[in-house]
Design a protein around this motif. Structure first.
Motif, PDB file in Angstrom:
ATOM      1  N   UNK A   1       0.841  -1.208   0.000  1.00  0.00           N
ATOM      2  CA  UNK A   1       0.000   0.000   0.000  1.00  0.00           C
ATOM      3  C   UNK A   1       0.868   1.247   0.000  1.00  0.00           C
ATOM      4  N   UNK A   2       1.940   1.240   0.788  1.00  0.00           N
ATOM      5  CA  UNK A   2       2.854   2.388   0.820  1.00  0.00           C
ATOM      6  C   UNK A   2       3.460   2.629  -0.558  1.00  0.00           C
ATOM      7  N   UNK A   3       3.894   1.565  -1.225  1.00  0.00           N
ATOM      8  CA  UNK A   3       4.482   1.706  -2.556  1.00  0.00           C
ATOM      9  C   UNK A   3       3.470   2.265  -3.548  1.00  0.00           C
TER      10      UNK A   3
ATOM     11  N   UNK B   1      11.928   1.212  -6.914  1.00  0.00           N
ATOM     12  CA  UNK B   1      13.271   0.743  -6.585  1.00  0.00           C
ATOM     13  C   UNK B   1      13.517   0.594  -5.096  1.00  0.00           C
ATOM     14  N   UNK B   2      12.735   1.291  -4.294  1.00  0.00           N
ATOM     15  CA  UNK B   2      12.927   1.231  -2.851  1.00  0.00           C
ATOM     16  C   UNK B   2      11.889   0.370  -2.158  1.00  0.00           C
TER      17      UNK B   2
ATOM     18  N   UNK C   1      11.678  -3.908  -1.480  1.00  0.00           N
ATOM     19  CA  UNK C   1      12.051  -4.153  -0.084  1.00  0.00           C
ATOM     20  C   UNK C   1      13.417  -3.577   0.287  1.00  0.00           C
ATOM     21  N   UNK C   2      13.736  -2.419  -0.260  1.00  0.00           N
ATOM     22  CA  UNK C   2      14.986  -1.745   0.084  1.00  0.00           C
ATOM     23  C   UNK C   2      14.705  -0.754   1.211  1.00  0.00           C
TER      24      UNK C   2
ATOM     25  N   UNK D   1      10.177   8.414   1.366  1.00  0.00           N
ATOM     26  CA  UNK D   1       8.724   8.270   1.325  1.00  0.00           C
ATOM     27  C   UNK D   1       8.064   8.971   2.499  1.00  0.00           C
ATOM     28  N   UNK D   2       8.622   8.783   3.686  1.00  0.00           N
ATOM     29  CA  UNK D   2       8.089   9.468   4.875  1.00  0.00           C
ATOM     30  C   UNK D   2       8.247  10.976   4.709  1.00  0.00           C
ATOM     31  N   UNK D   3       9.386  11.404   4.223  1.00  0.00           N
ATOM     32  CA  UNK D   3       9.623  12.831   4.011  1.00  0.00           C
ATOM     33  C   UNK D   3       8.616  13.417   3.026  1.00  0.00           C
TER      34      UNK D   3
END
Length: 127
Positions: free
Chosen positions: A9-11, A63-64, A68-69, A76-78
């Motif tokens: 979901x985050x991705x 890519x991140x 799973x990097x 993403x949080x930023x």
């Protein structure tokens, strides 16, 4: 390691934000090319910024996060933290139809990025 739903979901959230930024950058660039912007320099800078941010967020999502990097979580949080004041500004500018969904997506993004399953998938048992 299996990818938890929170990380997927985050991705998706970060990728959608990237697509929107990319689309807005293209839109501003096309409008600058075919229209008569007040400041061509500002229009080109805004278009370039949108394109860079969009491409960057897509790279972070794919890519991140999707791969799973662990490095993918910080940008993403930023990005979610940067979206919150934009959403609040839209709400305060009598644009709640844009601001409220944007705020909800940013908060949901923060929630899934900081969720324990996401942390475990990216960092394992480290603390």
């Amino acid at each position: 390691m299996k990818r938890p739903m929170t990380l997927l979901v985050a991705a998706v959230i970060v990728a959608l934000e990237g697509l929107i930024a990319l689309g807005l950058g293209i839109y501003v660039g096309v409008e600058a090319a075919v229209g008569r912007p007040e400041s061509m320099t500002s229009a080109v800078a805004e278009a370039g910024f949108g394109l860079l941010v969009g491409a960057g967020l897509l790279w972070v999502a794919w890519g991140g996060l999707f791969k799973l990097e662990r490095w993918g979580r910080s940008p993403s949080v930023l990005a979610q933290i940067f979206v919150i004041p934009v959403a609040i500004t839209l709400i305060n500018a009598d644009r709640p139809a844009l601001g409220i969904p944007l705020l909800a997506v940013a908060l949901a993004g923060l929630g899934v990025l900081l969720a324990p399953p996401t942390t475990k998938a990216l960092y394992g048992e480290e603390r």
